[in-house]
Every structure is written in structure tokens, then in C-alpha cells.
Design an enzyme around this catalytic site. Structure first.
Site, PDB file in Angstrom:
ATOM      1  CG  ASP A  45      36.442 -70.966 -87.478  1.00 29.10           C
ATOM      2  OD1 ASP A  45      35.752 -71.221 -86.480  1.00 29.10           O
ATOM      3  OD2 ASP A  45      35.975 -70.535 -88.542  1.00 29.10           O
ATOM      4  CG  ASP A  92      32.683 -71.041 -83.132  1.00 26.36           C
ATOM      5  OD1 ASP A  92      33.844 -71.079 -83.519  1.00 26.36           O
ATOM      6  OD2 ASP A  92      31.723 -70.790 -83.879  1.00 26.36           O
TER       7      ASP A  92
END
Length: 411
Positions: free
Chosen positions: A92, A288
Site C-alpha cells: 500500500d 496508489d
């Protein structure tokens, strides 16, 4: 690592393989993650050859398991503890904290691929700078000075509550060295699954803050603060940490905006469709790795879908209203097997980054970077309406929408 006045950079690899640029809606920032496949995937040969990877460099490569569709998620394996044990983590780039579901004992833990992590007694104290960095300014309190308590919440409704510890990470470097180093991670003893939850051992925080794994490794002098990600259109791929694993002569760089301290963002972008400007020039873009798909704000999304429908008028495709894989799908005269079957019907998209400078960087999205083939043999748009998931004016470049990216900070 926070830039603190130093410029960060995003590398866009323009020699696009048949791969899907990654960036999943990060668990800490926006949201459709926590899910990762379990099938082991080796470093793709076509990716290494296309990038001209230098295996002699001091970098760390983490093979990626999973795919954008049908699994809709990815994971990497890290060996943690003494003796080291394998854990599947959700990579992440939108969050800083790495954490494992932890038997401390566990109050609430969700289904996981491996037995719960058992921490040692090496607690991070409350006044440690890493602990302070996990809390919003002014909210860091030390009710228990002997330990660092944390709580992280994710946009899909998931959360983790626990304490910060240090433990051994067994890492393999591309120059052939294997090294054990101690890094801080969260011992999560109280988890709530989010709406997109898949069984996972924890999260690998690759964000810009001090607690992120890449920042810790950089501060120890083991790798430069560089993150690279490459996903294959056939599933799998790899993350790499460090700056010696790509051919810089075959890439285009654009600076990361200093205005976005929490996320990797080149700043404002202009949306280009079919080689022409759409008039949308102030799109705040975030890369992201926590989101499988790309999200545009409501206005840009509505424009794009209307344009696509006009472009497909008169072509042997019609909307597949019975296919609920994604909001917008089309069917042909017979089921499609792969993107090559439909590529001629769709035009490239692009984002033009300027960041207030005279020169611009064009980030191209060929059809294979924004389309998927569903299990019903239809072609579906892998770009979604961010307004429907609460993103407001933010726009996310997700896993399906780019082939290779590298993000670094000049140290």
C-alpha cells in the site's frame, strides 16, 4: 518519507509492455484493498528484459501474487520474526504503517492465510519519532510511555488497532546478499474487516512517512528511497525497493508535487482522450497501490463514458446490461478472449502532467491499461466514478491503469 522541502519524483515507463500499471486505492487513503491472491508468481521475464533491470544493484525485489481481475487484489510475501516466517501483505503506497495480525493475544482478528504473528518483547516506546509520526499533529499522547499504541482506519471501513514493535525482517537483495534487519511494524490485535476484505496477514506500508518500510530501510542505508511496481496483464508482477533496478534511459520523469505530503501525486493533470484535450485540466491525481481500479471525479467520469459510448456507435459492440462485473461493459457477436480482440475499437487515453512548469509529461493509457475481459467474455471499463465512493475531487490512478511506475525521493 516526507519530502521536507526535497523534491520527490515519479518515473513513468513509456515502453509499455503488455502489463497493467499498478496503484490500488490505498488502504490507508482511499480504498478497495485488503485482498490478495495466494498463487506464487516469479519475476516476469518480459518485465525484466523490457526495463533493462540491473540485477547487480542493491535493491530488494518482492514478487507479487494475484491479479486485477478476477481476484481484484495483490499481495507480497515477507519473512518476519526469529525464526523468520512467511506472511502475505497488502502493498500500500497510500499508508505508512506495516502491520500484521498479531497474537498479543488477539481481541478480534480476521481470517488470515497464516498463523497469527507472535511478537517479541521489543516494544517501540511512545516518545519514539516513529510513534509520533503515526499520529496527527497535536494528537500524540503517551498514556503508557513504555509502548506506542496505534489505530489506523481505511476508506473501505476496515481498521487495525495495536502496538508498535520491532522485529527481524529477512531480506534478499538483488546483488545476491541476504540480510536480516530490524524494522518497526504494528502488532494488530483488534481488526475490523472492510467492505472489500479478502483474507490477508496484514498491510505493507510503502507511503512517504517515517514509519514506512521504505523510509526505514533508507534511513538504515540499505536502499535508496525508491519504490517501483510492475504488474503483468496475465497476473503477478513485482515491487522493488531501491534505485538500481531500471534503465533510466528508457523512462520519463515528472516531479512529485510538494503540495501533497501524504500521497504520491504529480499534482494536476489534463485528461486527453483520442489525442484531444477534454477540457479537464485540473485533475488532482494520486498514484496508489491500494486500489485495483482507476477513479475519476464524477464530471470527468461522465464525460469519459459518454465519449466512449459515442465512439462505439456503429461498431460491433453493444452495452452488456446483464454483466455486473463493472458498471460499464460491452458485448460482441461472440465472447472475447483477451484485450487484443477489442483493442481496435478503443482509442488510447492520456494524462498530461505539468506541475506548474513549462514542460509537460504525457502519461499514456493504451486500451489494455483501462479495459478488462470479464468472466462472461465481455469487455469492461476499468475506470470508475470516484464520486460514488466518496473521493470528491481526488482522482486515483489504480492498478489496472498503468504498466510500470517508480517513485523516488531525492535524499
Amino acid at each position: 518519507m516526507k519530502t521536507e522541502g526535497k523534491s520527490g519524483w515519479l518515473l513513468l515507463v513509456m515502453s509499455l509492455l503488455v502489463m497493467g500499471l499498478s496503484a490500488t486505492m490505498s488502504s490507508a487513503s482511499f480504498g478497495d484493498q485488503y485482498h490478495r491472491g495466494r498463487r506464487k508468481t516469479m519475476l516476469p521475464d518480459e518485465a525484466t528484459s523490457s526495463l533493462g533491470l540491473n540485477r547487480a544493484a542493491s535493491s530488494i525485489v518482492l514478487p507479487v501474487h494475484g491479479n486485477v481481475y478476477p481476484i481484484g487484489s495483490y499481495n507480497v510475501t515477507l519473512n518476519i520474526g526469529q525464526p523468520p516466517k512467511p506472511y502475505f501483505l497488502d502493498p500500500d503506497t497510500g499508508s505508512d504503517l506495516t502491520w500484521l495480525q498479531c497474537d498479543a493475544p488477539c481481541v478480534r482478528c480476521t481470517e488470515a492465510p497464516h498463523p497469527l504473528y507472535r511478537p517479541n518483547n521489543d516494544l517501540v516506546v511512545c516518545k519514539d519519532p516513529l510513534c509520533e509520526a503515526l499520529h496527527a499533529p497535536g494528537s500524540h499522547k503517551c498514556d503508557n510511555p513504555e509502548q506506542c499504541d496505534y489505530e489506523v482506519e481505511y476508506a473501505d471501513g476496515g481498521s487495525s488497532l495495536g502496538v508498535l514493535v520491532r522485529d527481524a525482517f529477512l531480506l534478499n537483495f538483488t546483488n545476491g546478499n541476504q540480510r536480516t534487519t530490524h524494522l518497526a511494524l504494528g502488532c494488530g490485535y483488534d481488526q475490523l474487516p472492510g467492505s472489500s476484505y479478502h483474507p490477508i496477514d496484514g498491510v505493507l506500508g510503502l507511503g512517504k512517512g517515517k514509519p514506512s518500510i521504505v523510509s526505514q530501510l533508507s534511513n538504515q542505508g540499505l536502499v535508496r528511497h525508491v519504490i517501483g511496481h510492475c504488474l503483468s496483464g496475465r497476473g503477478g508482477g513485482f515491487f522493488f525497493l531501491g534505485d538500481g533496478l531500471y534503465d533510466s534511459s528508457r523512462i520519463v520523469w515528472t516531479p512529485m508535487s510538494p503540495d501533497y505530503t501524504k500521497h504520491y501525486s504529480p499534482g494536476l493533470a489534463e485528461l486527453i482522450v483520442g489525442g484531444k484535450s477534454t477540457g479537464f485540466r485540473n485533475l488532482v491525481m494520486v498514484f496508489d497501490s491500494g486500489s485495483s481500479y482507476t477513479y475519476l471525479n464524477s464530471q470527468a467520469y461522465q464525460f469519459l463514458t459518454s465519449w466512449l459510448k459515442r465512439e462505439l456507435t456503429g461498431k460491433p459492440l453493444k452495452e452488456a446490461l446483464d454483466d455486473k462485473t463493472l458498471p460499464l461493459c460491452w458485448k460482441g457477436r461472440k465472447p472475447f478472449r483477451n484485450i487484443r480482440d477489442v483493442k481496435t475499437y478503443f482509442k488510447p487515453l492520456a494524462l498530461r502532467f505539468a506541475s506548474g512548469r513549462k514542460d509537460t509529461t504525457l502519461f499514456e493509457l493504451p486500451p489494455e491499461a483501462y479495459l478488462i475481459i470479464s468472466s462472461k467474455g465481455n469487455v469492461c471499463l476499468g475506470i470508475l466514478n470516484g464520486g460514488e465512493v466518496g473521493l470528491q475531487n481526488s482522482n486515483i490512478i489504480g492498478g489496472k491503469s498503468f504498466h510500470v511506475y517508480v517513485m523516488k525521493h531525492d535524499l
